[in-house]
Design a protein around this motif. Structure first.
Motif, PDB file in Angstrom:
ATOM      1  N   ALA A 128       0.847  -1.192   0.000  1.00  0.00           N
ATOM      2  CA  ALA A 128       0.000   0.000   0.000  1.00  0.00           C
ATOM      3  C   ALA A 128       0.884   1.243   0.000  1.00  0.00           C
ATOM      4  N   THR A 129       0.617   2.186  -0.928  1.00  0.00           N
ATOM      5  CA  THR A 129       1.353   3.455  -0.963  1.00  0.00           C
ATOM      6  C   THR A 129       0.464   4.583  -0.454  1.00  0.00           C
ATOM      7  N   TYR A 130      -0.803   4.279  -0.265  1.00  0.00           N
ATOM      8  CA  TYR A 130      -1.817   5.247   0.176  1.00  0.00           C
ATOM      9  C   TYR A 130      -2.035   6.345  -0.858  1.00  0.00           C
ATOM     10  N   VAL A 131      -1.558   6.069  -2.066  1.00  0.00           N
ATOM     11  CA  VAL A 131      -1.756   7.005  -3.173  1.00  0.00           C
ATOM     12  C   VAL A 131      -2.221   6.175  -4.362  1.00  0.00           C
ATOM     13  N   ALA A 191       3.963   9.742  -5.907  1.00  0.00           N
ATOM     14  CA  ALA A 191       4.180   9.952  -4.475  1.00  0.00           C
ATOM     15  C   ALA A 191       3.712   8.731  -3.694  1.00  0.00           C
ATOM     16  N   ALA A 192       4.318   8.558  -2.522  1.00  0.00           N
ATOM     17  CA  ALA A 192       3.880   7.503  -1.633  1.00  0.00           C
ATOM     18  C   ALA A 192       4.031   7.989  -0.200  1.00  0.00           C
ATOM     19  N   GLY A 197      -4.137  14.965   7.249  1.00  0.00           N
ATOM     20  CA  GLY A 197      -4.925  14.845   6.029  1.00  0.00           C
ATOM     21  C   GLY A 197      -4.697  15.987   5.051  1.00  0.00           C
ATOM     22  N   ILE A 198      -3.591  16.710   5.231  1.00  0.00           N
ATOM     23  CA  ILE A 198      -3.329  17.863   4.362  1.00  0.00           C
ATOM     24  C   ILE A 198      -3.116  17.437   2.916  1.00  0.00           C
ATOM     25  N   CYS A 199      -2.375  16.351   2.733  1.00  0.00           N
ATOM     26  CA  CYS A 199      -2.062  15.951   1.359  1.00  0.00           C
ATOM     27  C   CYS A 199      -3.338  15.673   0.576  1.00  0.00           C
ATOM     28  N   ALA A 200      -4.312  15.040   1.252  1.00  0.00           N
ATOM     29  CA  ALA A 200      -5.561  14.741   0.562  1.00  0.00           C
ATOM     30  C   ALA A 200      -6.256  16.055   0.159  1.00  0.00           C
ATOM     31  N   GLU A 220      -6.984   4.573   3.108  1.00  0.00           N
ATOM     32  CA  GLU A 220      -7.519   3.241   3.412  1.00  0.00           C
ATOM     33  C   GLU A 220      -6.859   2.156   2.559  1.00  0.00           C
ATOM     34  N   GLN A 221      -5.951   2.545   1.709  1.00  0.00           N
ATOM     35  CA  GLN A 221      -5.405   1.573   0.751  1.00  0.00           C
ATOM     36  C   GLN A 221      -4.760   0.373   1.463  1.00  0.00           C
ATOM     37  N   GLN A 222      -4.947  -0.803   0.884  1.00  0.00           N
ATOM     38  CA  GLN A 222      -4.383  -2.037   1.448  1.00  0.00           C
ATOM     39  C   GLN A 222      -3.385  -2.636   0.458  1.00  0.00           C
TER      40      GLN A 222
END
Lengths: 294, 345, 661, 322, 165
Positions: free
Chosen positions: C234-237, C283-284, C299-302, C313-315
């Motif tokens: 998961a990179t969350y991106v 990005a990751a 949560g700024i990046c989002a 939430e990425q898995q």
């Protein structure tokens, strides 16, 4: 009381008698009963093994055999050089052929595996540190110390199997435990010149001078050692060093057992403090001042 | 004709015979007693019934039927075949009446109108049986349930009965009578009556016999009832102890042993309790489970064989299979269970 | 059977010390031997023709040749009998040259021995049966594990050759160690300028799929048909959306995230793109330092992401790909120099590794290309380089030479002078190893033109003195001890096998050597093959290698993969294990011991477990055959019976005719 | 022996509770005479009544487990039997959820061979047996004999380190204090013999063997079932000829295949109709396995038999000098 | 031992893996390293293919010595074969003493394809050892006399065999 065979070594009878004295006093205080080997022989020091390995090992093996005769399998000695010879002999005797050769030279052969350990190791491994802390009556608070181990105390590592051979810490930890401030002394395992003090005093003054210099740079009150030769080169030869290097070192050099004994409240006579060449009085004055201040 | 021989003299007699012929006798070995070839210095052991039966005398565990030797082509003969028919005489001393009588089961199989097994016939004809009557039955004995008894003379050439100080020897056949001519035998005198009394008492001690009279019929009826056989064979471990020790089991296997330039054809005892006994070339096995195999063993001894050979049960009641079974399978119990089992369920 | 025996004289090589005519005569009497002869050179054209003629004339269905080692000519004679219409496994060889005539002095003994060996061969042959190879199709796709320069080269070559390529890279970007380098020796050209375009090619090549932040989880199957499971961390991106614009990295408030790309010399943001030329440029998030993922706050990046690709939430995701060949290019790791107490075990911040120094030199590094030492940011004047830190040293279990440290140390000494003209470099070395093209000249330049002072000897100790470090070592050429005051000490840290190599090796069934480097099939003749068919090695995972060698090997591995998959169908060696299902009791012991995963458990129609050999995976070692107590699994061509026939031929059991009962 | 009676009742109650859910429960009952027990396959209440757990009940029920594959059965197990079960589980030959283990803390079982040697007459003439606390009262051929139990215990029991089941679903009886295993004196004596004497011993002993394979078939670890290489038609491993060398070859096959797997239940030796001391071989092999691999079969779950695995550096296998 | 006996060959069986030791033996041959001629080599793909029972079979068949050689540990062509072999062979070697078969008649070692000289050394040493031990006794008595002796010794041992005494 734990009983341990004790091998004082020749220097303990002469030049470092204060080391022997203070070792016995400290061990008694910490509940370690030292049983002297009877009729022990010299370990052969450096000269023996440079000439003949079997004969050299036999000298020490004789002392191991004496330990065995006491029904013990552990012998302790304060002197790193003696320790080195004892451990070398024990190690070589693991080989059956070598053992046979060495035993042939002995009246009573050494049959069992006897382990030799330094008194320092025995204290650090067999005495509960909490006991030491509890027994400290005169903490070394306020004292700035450099622990100097010398080159053979933990080397070669495969043989000595105690502490880190390049960066030993047990004496540092012990002194910290007693309340002292221990500086990160970088030359802990540097050579002091050892027995070159006899034939080539210039070597010793150079090497030991550097050791003292590094200590002075760190502003230490005193050195702590565990080796008779190291102590002698730093302490007794401090005057020679000063004259050879045009220096004015006046740094007392203790055996760790002396400071430990002091902290444990052992009578100063039993610690042989008078035998020191560089007067340790400033150190004790400083300690007294700190004690009064707090 | 009845004669008497002392214990020591019987040993002497046996040793004497062993110089001229092959003598098979019970010998103590490693804490047990088995039949062995009597060799100089060996002592007879009559203290207990030998663990293994004396059937080696007429049906040996190993029999080299023929050997083959390879030759270079140039020599004209690619290979040479050599038949190995048995030679010499064999005397069995100290077998019990059950063991002696057991071999009689072989005759209808190995010597028929159509098939005459020369190896068997030679051995049988060359064999003499000096049997020892039983003085007391063991818990596993049931010879009286299969038409015999502790002093049965059938199949023997001489019947020995233990009496005070030695044995009374009774010649059953002419061959036996000749042997009794040996100077080591003495006049039996009153010992003969002692022997007769002993034999009668032994018979009495055996108690009541099992009635196996309906076994042949009931076993056939049980043929398809595999549940019954599965339960009966629960504890069987499919080894060959029962068959190899049985005096009446006569099945054999033939294998070719090859090693380099020599090979030979070998006949050895086979064992119907083993998976390979009926394993077919295709891989199919009609008796694939131990239940099938136990059924066959029981059926063969108490039903199929008697059906073919005038009602003779192919079991001599020696009890070896019971006594030595590692799992304690009791042939009597199985047959009785088959008989007692209700026909309709 | 009808067996023909051919005894070779090998000129006088055999006939000199073996009476070949006698052997022929003896062999003629062996079971099922119908024809025996001798010839001068059996392997020669007329020799082989003789065999073929004899097979036809004597209707032979098995052939024994007694000549040299089967390792020499077994393939030759197999082809010969095949030409005559026999199955090639209906042939056996007796080695009467290397094992008889060349080593024994006594002719009678030799002759006797030769005859025995022929008998063994005959006895084995009598138990041989024809074996036929199986054909199977292949997947025209290659997996490249590792995106360093070797892997990149292999991937590009394969893709250009027409194969589909899947590249798996553990890190966030491909480029490997080379991407971290400032310049390369011996040309001093910019590393990223050389590598960058190739990295871009990987991203843009239509036949290459790149999985970064991914690892190979498991591999099953066999040459031509591997099934590979890849774990995508998961990179969350959401990388399908991320454009690499970098806004998130600018705004990320968590700026103390460790920076592995810069060898931990500085820190980076929690969400980051490791370096400007990164491929993929995505990005990751580092979940260990991200405040949102750790504490649920931020949560700024989002918020700032213009395309909304942040997904907290990425898995991890598992992807399965089918490939026909695998190129392993997992590279190396640096030796952990903290094992050396004499270098301070990390107590002195100004003792750094060579790769850290590369980052200090690099314009894209944490200091912007200015050499500043870590402790106080001062520019060092005296720089001491210590070579062979973790190389050629048995005391730390690294007896091997890392190969390229001498060269990069010379390079770094040169660059030091370039960066700081009034600096002085000292290099403590053991030997200079510079065997490449232009390499030795390069080290000379470092010494002669750039004034690097080379001291031949080991360093015994580093200790602080003031704000400097004193480096004490031996100068073995001068026979003295030297002490050099240093502002910065750079350790030429040796190469060691990549940490995950052992585990990956297990997955791939490629053996690591005692140091964790993968073992090639043959040290000289099969340098990129492994003992697992279809798996090839490239780069430093096989042993320390510099860039040109790694690139060369990448191409070599690609050539092997291309060659393999250029065939429509592959043939498997039929001398593999075979299960007799009637005997198999399903205990699965063979499955446990098979080093290749070539045996699987299947359920027969009665519902019983049985072992089954995957013929194409089985390598024919026979471990399973010995494992199976009931002999249900037999290695074809080396069955129990075939070996026992040889044993019995050598030591015939004593035929026992003495009755004991 | 009231303790045993109550244990038996406790066991029966435990079995009774589970009998319905099991294909059968394997225990023991009296055999063809009062001195011999035989395995009992309990399927009904009536069967259960015949259950005995006296020291005469010697058979290892684990031997039967592989024959019940796919069915759920119960076993009454002593310590050594539980080791066989564990080993079978470790080798995936049986499933844990297919066996219910009724464990008996065991005080040892008899050796019929020792009884035979101690009785004044052949045990074939046994009439009655009475079990005392520490002795057996046996009437044989009209004579009364009292044997100390301790003196007729099987060798394996005299030095048993695991008298209590190491795995069990129900445990009956009192657990024993930990014990030290030892090999019987005769083992040491035999091992001390010279090669020539040992060889002669096996030659003679093996001449008694009739190759009935009772030792094999009774062995709980002989799981090749009907496919032993010794009796296969197409293997060249052995001749079917019954000679000492072939008989011994079979023993070598057996012991080789048992390497690291033998649980020393002693069944092979017990089953041998001609009294071949097979445990000499087994114990010796087990000793080697212990020394080299530190492994004992069947004393812990989830252990791999040592020959099915390896270590790259074998701590206790020294390369020999040449 | 007479000179003639020394000349007489004994039966030594070798099991060699194809990749290393068989190659090593070839290397020794190519280099003309003279060796005793007693040994006969059986080629197998891997030492992991060698069932210890092959060795037992050979010894019971009357082989005077058995020599096994494979790739050095970690060098196995099949990655793990010699690791399994090492365990199996070590157990056999250790087990032999209980059988009365002299365990010196069996040896296992590792020889790589390049170690021709080592192979020569191994063969020479092993052959010398076997000649020192002399011919192996046959397990089956081969004559009526031997049978008689065996049976008598057995009878003398009686019920008090080594383990039930």
């Amino acid at each position: 009381m734990a009983k341990i065979a004790y091998y004082p070594g020749c220097s303990g009878q002469s030049t470092s008698v204060e080391y022997d004295l203070s070792t016995r006093a400290v061990c008694r205080e910490l509940g370690l009963e030292l049983v002297d080997l009877e009729d022990w022989s010299c370990c052969g020091s450096t000269p023996a093994h440079t000439v003949n390995h079997v004969l050299s090992a036999a000298l020490s093996a004789r002392n191991l055999a004496l330990t065995e005769q006491l029904g013990m399998d552990l012998v302790t000695t304060p002197c790193p050089s003696c320790l080195s010879n004892l451990r070398t002999a024990a190690h070589k005797m693991e080989d059956a052929d070598f053992r046979a050769k060495a035993n042939a030279l002995l009246d009573t052969p050494c049959t069992k595996q006897v382990t030799a350990q330094s008194v320092l190791q025995v204290i650090m491994e067999q005495v509960d540190p909490e006991l030491i802390r509890a027994k400290v009556v005169k903490p070394l608070t306020g004292l700035k110390l450099a622990c100097y181990y010398g080159c053979i105390m933990n080397r070669p590592p495969a043989l000595m199997q105690f502490d880190n051979h390049e960066h030993p810490m047990v004496m540092d930890n012990l002194m910290t435990m007693l309340g002292a401030e221990v500086v990160p002394y970088p030359l802990k395992v540097e050579c002091c010149g050892a027995s070159f003090g006899v034939p080539r005093v210039d070597i010793v003054t150079k090497l030991a001078g550097k050791l003292l210099d590094a200590g002075r740079e760190l502003d230490v009150d005193a050195f702590v050692t565990a080796c008779p030769l190291c102590q002698m080169n730093l302490d007794m030869r401090q005057g020679q060093i000063n004259s050879a290097l045009q220096e004015k070192f006046r740094i007392p050099v203790f055996y760790y057992t002396q400071l430990l004994g002091y902290a444990l409240g052992i009578d100063r006579k039993e610690l042989g403090l008078k035998k020191l060449c560089v007067n340790p009085k400033p150190v004790f004055n400083k300690l007294k001042e700190t004690a009064q201040a707090s | 004709m009845e004669r008497f021989i002392t214990q020591d003299n019987l040993q002497r007699f046996a040793a004497g015979l062993a110089e001229k012929k092959n003598v098979l006798a019970p010998v103590a070995s490693g804490g047990t007693t088995t039949f062995r070839r009597l060799r100089p210095g060996m002592q007879l052991d009559f203290s207990r019934m030998a663990v293994i039966s004396p059937k080696d005398a007429t049906f040996p565990r190993n029999e080299t039927l023929l050997t083959v030797q390879h030759y270079p082509e140039e020599s004209g003969k690619r290979m040479e075949l050599q038949e190995h028919l048995p030679e010499g005489e064999m005397v069995v001393i100290g077998c019990r009446p059950c063991g002696t009588r057991g071999k009689l089961v072989f005759d209808p199989v190995y010597e028929t109108q159509a098939i005459k097994d020369p190896y068997y016939i030679r051995r049988r004809d060359g064999a003499t049986f000096i049997t020892l009557a039983c003085a007391r039955p063991e818990t596993t004995c049931f010879c009286h349930s299969v038409g015999s008894g502790p002093a049965d003379e059938e199949g023997s050439d001489i019947l020995l009965t233990a009496v005070e100080g030695g044995f009374v020897a009774k010649a059953v056949t002419e061959k036996g009578e000749q042997l009794l001519g040996d100077s080591l035998f003495e006049d039996a005198g009153a010992k003969a009556e002692e022997a007769a009394a002993s034999n009668a008492s032994a018979r009495k001690l055996m108690g009541e016999a099992h009635d196996f009279s309906s076994a042949a019929e009931k076993l056939l009826k049980r043929f398809d009832d595999m549940d019954f056989w599965q339960t009966q064979s629960d504890k069987c471990i499919s080894c060959g102890a029962c068959t190899y020790m049985c005096p009446t089991c006569y099945c054999f296997n033939i294998t070719d042993d090859e090693a380099g330039l020599v090979s030979r054809r070998l006949r050895t005892w086979d064992n119907c309790m083993s998976h390979t006994f009926t394993l077919e070339g295709s891989g199919h096995n009609p008796r694939s489970t131990k239940a099938h195999r136990l059924k066959n063993r029981m059926g063969h001894k108490f039903s199929y064989y008697p059906d073919l050979h005038g009602g003779q049960i192919a079991c001599c009641g020696c009890g070896r299979c019971i006594k030595q079974c590692p799992a304690g399978v009791d042939i009597r119990q199985v047959v009785m269970a088959a008989q007692e089992y209700p026909d309709e369920r | 059977m009808r067996i023909g025996v051919f005894i070779c004289h090998c000129g006088s090589n055999i006939a000199g010390t073996v009476d070949c005519e006698s052997v022929v005569e003896i062999a003629a009497g062996f079971p099922e031997v119908v024809y025996a002869t001798d010839s001068m050179y059996t392997c020669s054209e007329p020799g082989q023709e003789g065999i073929i003629t004899a097979i036809h004339e004597h209707n032979l269905d098995g052939v024994v040749v007694a000549s040299c080692s089967p390792r020499m000519h077994e393939p030759t004679f197999r082809r010969a009998v095949e030409r005559a219409g026999l199955n090639r496994y209906m042939f056996e060889m007796a080695n009467i040259r290397e094992h008889v005539s060349w080593i024994g002095k006594d002719k009678a003994h030799n002759t006797n021995k030769a005859a025995d060996l022929v008998l063994m061969a005959v006895e084995k042959l009598r138990r041989n049966r024809p074996l036929v190879a199986k054909s199977f199709t292949t997947v025209k796709k290659v997996l490249v594990i590792g995106g360093g320069v070797a892997g990149i080269q292999a991937a590009l070559d394969c893709a250009d050759g027409g194969l589909d390529v899947v590249m798996v890279e553990r890190d966030q970007s491909i480029g490997g160690k080379m991407a971290k380098l400032d310049k390369t020796f011996p040309t001093i050209d910019c590393s990223s300028c050389v590598l960058g375009p190739k990295m871009v090619d990987i991203a843009q090549h239509e036949k290459i799929s790149l999985y970064a932040c991914s690892e190979v989880e498991s591999v099953s199957g066999y040459v031509g048909n591997f099934s590979v499971t890849i774990r995508r961390r998961a990179t969350y991106v959401d990388w399908t959306k991320c454009t690499g614009c970098g806004v998130c990295t600018e705004k990320c408030p968590s700026k103390r995230s460790p920076d592995p790309f810069n060898e931990f010399l500085g820190t980076t943001t929690s969400i980051n793109i490791p370096f400007p030329q990164a491929i993929p440029k995505k990005a990751a998030i580092n979940p260990d330092t991200c405040m949102k993922l750790q504490k649920g706050k931020c949560g700024i990046c989002a918020k700032v992401c213009p395309v909304g690709c942040i997904d907290y939430e990425q898995q991890d995701e598992l992807v399965t790909v089918e490939v026909g060949a695998i190129v392993v290019a997992t590279g190396y790791d640096l030796f952990d120099w903290h094992k050396y107490p004499q270098y301070g075990e990390g107590r002195y911040p100004d003792v750094i590794t060579s790769l850290q120094y590369e980052r200090l030199l690099s314009a894209s590094g944490p200091t912007g290309g200015h050499i500043k030492r870590p402790s106080d940011g001062k520019e060092p004047k005296n720089v001491v380089f210590i070579q062979c830190v973790g190389s050629r040293d048995r005391s730390v279990d690294r007896p091997y030479c890392s190969g390229f440290c001498c060269m990069y140390t010379a390079k770094q000494a040169i660059l030091t002078k370039d960066h700081i003209p009034d600096s002085q470099s000292f290099v403590f070395y053991m030997d200079i190893r510079a065997p490449g093209k232009g390499y030795d000249e390069f080290t000379r330049r470092a010494m002669e033109e750039y004034g690097a002072q080379y001291v031949r000897g080991r360093v015994a100790m580093i200790y602080p003195h003031g704000d400097q470090l004193i480096v004490r070592g031996a100068d073995t050429l001068a026979g003295t001890q030297v002490e050099v005051p240093a502002d910065l000490v750079v350790l030429a840290t040796g190469v060691e096998a990549s940490q995950g190599a052992v585990k990956l090796g297990e997955t791939l069934r490629v053996v690591p050597d005692q140091f964790g480097f993968f073992v090639e099939s043959h040290p000289k003749l099969k340098p990129v093959e492994t003992n697992t068919a279809g798996v090839y090695l490239a780069g430093a995972c096989q042993g320390p290698k510099d860039i040109p060698t790694s690139v060369g090997q990448g191409s070599a591995a690609a050539a092997k993969a291309l060659g393999l998959l250029s065939k429509e169908q592959l043939e498997s060696d039929p001398a593999v294990s075979k299960v007799n299902v009637n005997r198999c009791v399903g205990c699965q012991k063979c499955i446990d011991t098979c080093p290749f995963g070539a045996i699987k458990a299947v359920t027969d129609r009665m519902g019983r477990l049985k072992a089954e050999v995957i013929e194409t995976v089985c390598q024919g070692c026979g471990i399973c055959t010995v494992t199976c107590p009931q002999g249900a699994i037999q290695l074809e061509h080396f069955t129990d019976n075939q070996i026992l026939a040889e044993v019995n031929a050598l030591c015939p059991p004593k035929m026992n005719n003495v009755s004991f009962e | 022996m009231s303790g045993e009676v109550s244990q038996l009742e406790e066991l029966k109650a435990a079995i009774r509770g589970q009998l319905d859910s099991l294909d059968c429960v394997i225990g023991w009952e009296q055999g063809y005479d009062p001195l011999h027990a035989t395995p009992l396959f309990i399927r009904s209440e009536a069967d259960l009544e015949r259950l005995t757990i006296s020291p005469l009940a010697v058979h290892n029920p684990a031997t039967y487990t592989t024959g019940f594959k796919g069915k759920k059965i119960g076993l009454v197990v002593r310590g050594c039997h539980s080791r066989s079960v564990i080993e079978l589980l470790n080798e995936k030959l049986i499933e844990r959820d297919e066996v219910v283990l009724f464990g008996l803390c065991c005080d040892g079982v008899v050796s019929q061979r020792k009884i035979r040697a101690a009785l004044p007459a052949d045990p074939g003439f046994v009439e009655a047996v009475e079990l005392g606390k520490d002795e057996l009262h046996i009437t044989v051929a009209g004579e009364q004999a009292t044997l100390k139990l301790q003196e007729v215990l099987a060798d394996k029991c005299l030095h048993c380190a695991y008298p209590d089941p190491l795995v069990a679903d129900v445990l009956i009886g009192e657990k024993h204090a930990p014990r030290q295993a030892a090999s019987p004196a005769c083992q040491d004596a035999f091992e001390a013999l010279g090669n020539e004497e040992k060889l002669a011993f096996w030659q003679d002993t093996m001449s008694r063997c009739i190759r009935c394979y009772a030792c094999r078939n009774v062995c709980p670890m002989c799981v090749c079932q009907d496919h032993c290489i010794a009796t296969s038609r197409d293997h060249l491993w052995m001749s079917q000829e019954n000679t000492p060398v072939e008989n011994f070859m079979f023993q070598m096959i057996h012991v080789s295949h048992l390497t690291g797997r033998c649980t020393e239940c002693g069944e092979c030796e017990r089953a041998c109709p001609v009294d071949i001391p097979l445990m000499l071989l087994r114990r010796y092999m087990n000793k080697q396995v212990r020394e080299v691999f530190g492994h004992q079969a069947g004393i812990a779950l989830d252990k791999t038999p040592p020959l099915l695995t390896f270590q790259v550096e074998e701590a206790r296998i020294k390369e020999r000098d040449w | 031992m007479s000179a003639q006996d020394e000349q007489r060959e004994l039966r030594i069986v070798g099991f060699l893996c194809n990749w290393c030791s068989y190659g090593g033996a070839d290397t020794a041959g190519v280099a003309r390293f003279i060796q005793p001629t007693d040994l006969r080599i059986i080629r197998v793909p891997c030492s992991g293919r060698i069932d210890p029972l092959f060795i037992v079979r050979a010894l019971l068949n009357g082989a005077d010595g058995v020599l096994v050689s494979g790739c050095h540990p970690r060098d196995c062509h099949y990655a793990e074969g010699n690791f399994y072999a090492r365990r199996r062979l070590e157990m056999l070697k250790r087990f032999l003493p209980i059988t009365g078969i002299d365990e010196r008649r069996f040896e296992y070692t590792w020889v790589s394809a390049s170690e021709g000289q080592r192979w020569q050394h191994v063969v020479t040493e092993f052959t010398r050892r076997i000649h020192e031990l002399g011919p192996a006794p046959f397990f089956n008595p081969v004559s009526e006399e031997e049978w008689a002796k065996l049976a008598l010794d057995g009878a003398a041992r009686g019920a008090s065999c080594a383990c039930h005494g």
